[in-house]
Enzyme design. Structure first.
Site, short mmCIF file in Angstrom:
data_model
loop_
_atom_site.label_atom_id
_atom_site.label_comp_id
_atom_site.label_asym_id
_atom_site.label_seq_id
_atom_site.Cartn_x
_atom_site.Cartn_y
_atom_site.Cartn_z
N GLU A 42 0.79 -1.20 0.19
CA GLU A 42 0.21 -0.04 0.05
C GLU A 42 0.61 1.30 0.01
OE1 GLU A 42 -2.65 -0.43 3.33
OE2 GLU A 42 -3.34 -2.43 2.39
N SER A 48 -2.63 33.01 -20.31
CA SER A 48 -3.45 33.46 -21.58
C SER A 48 -4.51 34.30 -21.13
CB SER A 48 -3.79 31.73 -22.03
OG SER A 48 -4.94 31.39 -21.41
N ASP A 60 -15.28 37.84 -14.82
CA ASP A 60 -14.77 36.55 -15.64
C ASP A 60 -15.13 35.27 -14.66
OD1 ASP A 60 -13.98 35.75 -18.26
OD2 ASP A 60 -12.70 34.59 -17.17
N THR A 110 -12.69 27.46 -18.53
CA THR A 110 -11.75 26.43 -18.41
C THR A 110 -12.14 25.51 -17.37
OG1 THR A 110 -9.68 25.61 -18.47
CG2 THR A 110 -9.90 27.58 -16.97
#
EC number: 3.2.2.5
Length: 323
Positions: free
Chosen positions: A84, A164, A259, A263
């Site tokens: 694990e 961007s 805004d 996305t």
């Protein structure tokens, strides 16, 4: 939102596991391995699901098995604990997966050279269990403010959205001191930007939320100003309102941009792939992952905004917004 911690041990060491749960307290949500296995599912399926749901994991390696190796008697941890640990380590990385080992436990040689927290059952010692757990708590607090690229996309989405769009819009308005509304240039005296993060996402991502939000608050669609002399330039679209609404737009005005990152809709599609379900109804695990992604998106975005003079002081991130 509380962070989830998966805790694994052998079945013989539930007392230590429960002690760790108590030491971690109510600041986190502990998921002992005893609560992690779903009915009619294989143990491996349940563990893999936990690697996707847990923010952190703690595996307890204790002297459970006496083995002979090359004529030497050794006390080793249970195989499932080692397995694990590897499973969670591979899924989350070393910053989020902790192995704590009882003193004199013989660990796999693959862990040679790696610092493993070793505890004693004797209280008052420098490496007593409570002190080891406290060191983990301290580390959790330290890394809680950081974000990492993971199997889900919120960190990458926030970086892309900032670079961007947010940064570019702020740079354009700082430089041109105007925006374009229906082909008309409006001079800008000052501006601020609010990034609106919804409380939840629906099946359409943020599409319907954006439409209703813009309508409710009477937002107009505009773009940053373009320079016709420069080929290839484009205006960045956004929604805004003038403060106050009745200001004379023939003179420079104060504008308020809002805004909702489109996305964010990517998160919905990613979660469907990450944790597929064939059931209809509320899925609390899916809700938790969605909340975690929205929270992380906002955290990364705030960090990036605060590091750039063009955005710092001009952009706010509003979280858990309802219509």
């Amino acid at each position: 939102m509380k962070k989830r911690i998966f805790i694994g041990s052998s079945s013989e060491q539930l007392t230590i596991l429960n002690e760790i749960v108590d030491l971690l307290g109510d600041d986190v949500e502990c998921i002992p391995w005893t609560d992690a296995f779903a009915l009619n599912k294989s143990g491996l399926d349940s563990l893999i699901k936990q690697t996707r749901l847990a923010d952190y994991s703690i595996l307890i390696a204790t002297k459970d098995d006496l083995t002979k190796q090359r004529g030497e008697s050794l006390t080793k941890p249970r195989d499932n604990v080692v397995f694990e640990f590897g499973l969670f380590l591979g899924a989350a990385g070393p910053e989020k997966c902790y192995l704590i080992a009882e003193e004199d436990t013989d660990l796999p040689t693959d862990l040679d050279g790696i610092t493993v927290a070793k505890f004693t059952r004797n209280s008052g010692q420098y490496n007593s269990l409570d002190k080891i757990v406290e060191s983990i708590r301290t580390h959790l607090v330290k890394i809680a403010e950081m974000s990492q690229l993971g199997l889900l996309p919120s960190t990458a989405l926030a970086i892309g959205y900032y670079n961007s769009f947010i940064k570019r819009v702020c740079e354009e308005i700082h430089g041109s001191e105007c925006v374009e509304l229906e082909g008309k240039k409006i001079k800008v005296k000052s501006f601020r930007v609010d990034v609106v993060i919804p409380e939840t996402l629906d099946d359409n991502g943020v599409g319907n939320f954006t439409t209703l939000y813009n309508k409710r608050y009477g937002l107009s669609k505009a773009t940053t100003c373009t320079n016709p002399a420069l080929l290839g330039t484009r205006g960045f679209p956004f929604h805004f309102k003038v403060d106050p609404p009745d200001a004379n737009q023939e003179s420079p005005v104060d504008i308020h941009l809002l805004d909702i990152p489109s996305t964010l809709s990517t998160i919905v599609e990613s979660l469907k792939l990450y944790l597929p379900s064939n059931q209809v109804g509320q899925d609390f695990d899916m809700d938790y992952l969605e909340m975690r992604e929205l929270e992380n998106f906002a955290k990364v975005l705030k960090y990036l905004i605060g590091r750039n003079a063009a955005t710092k002081g001009y952009v706010n991130v509003l979280t858990n917004v309802k219509l």
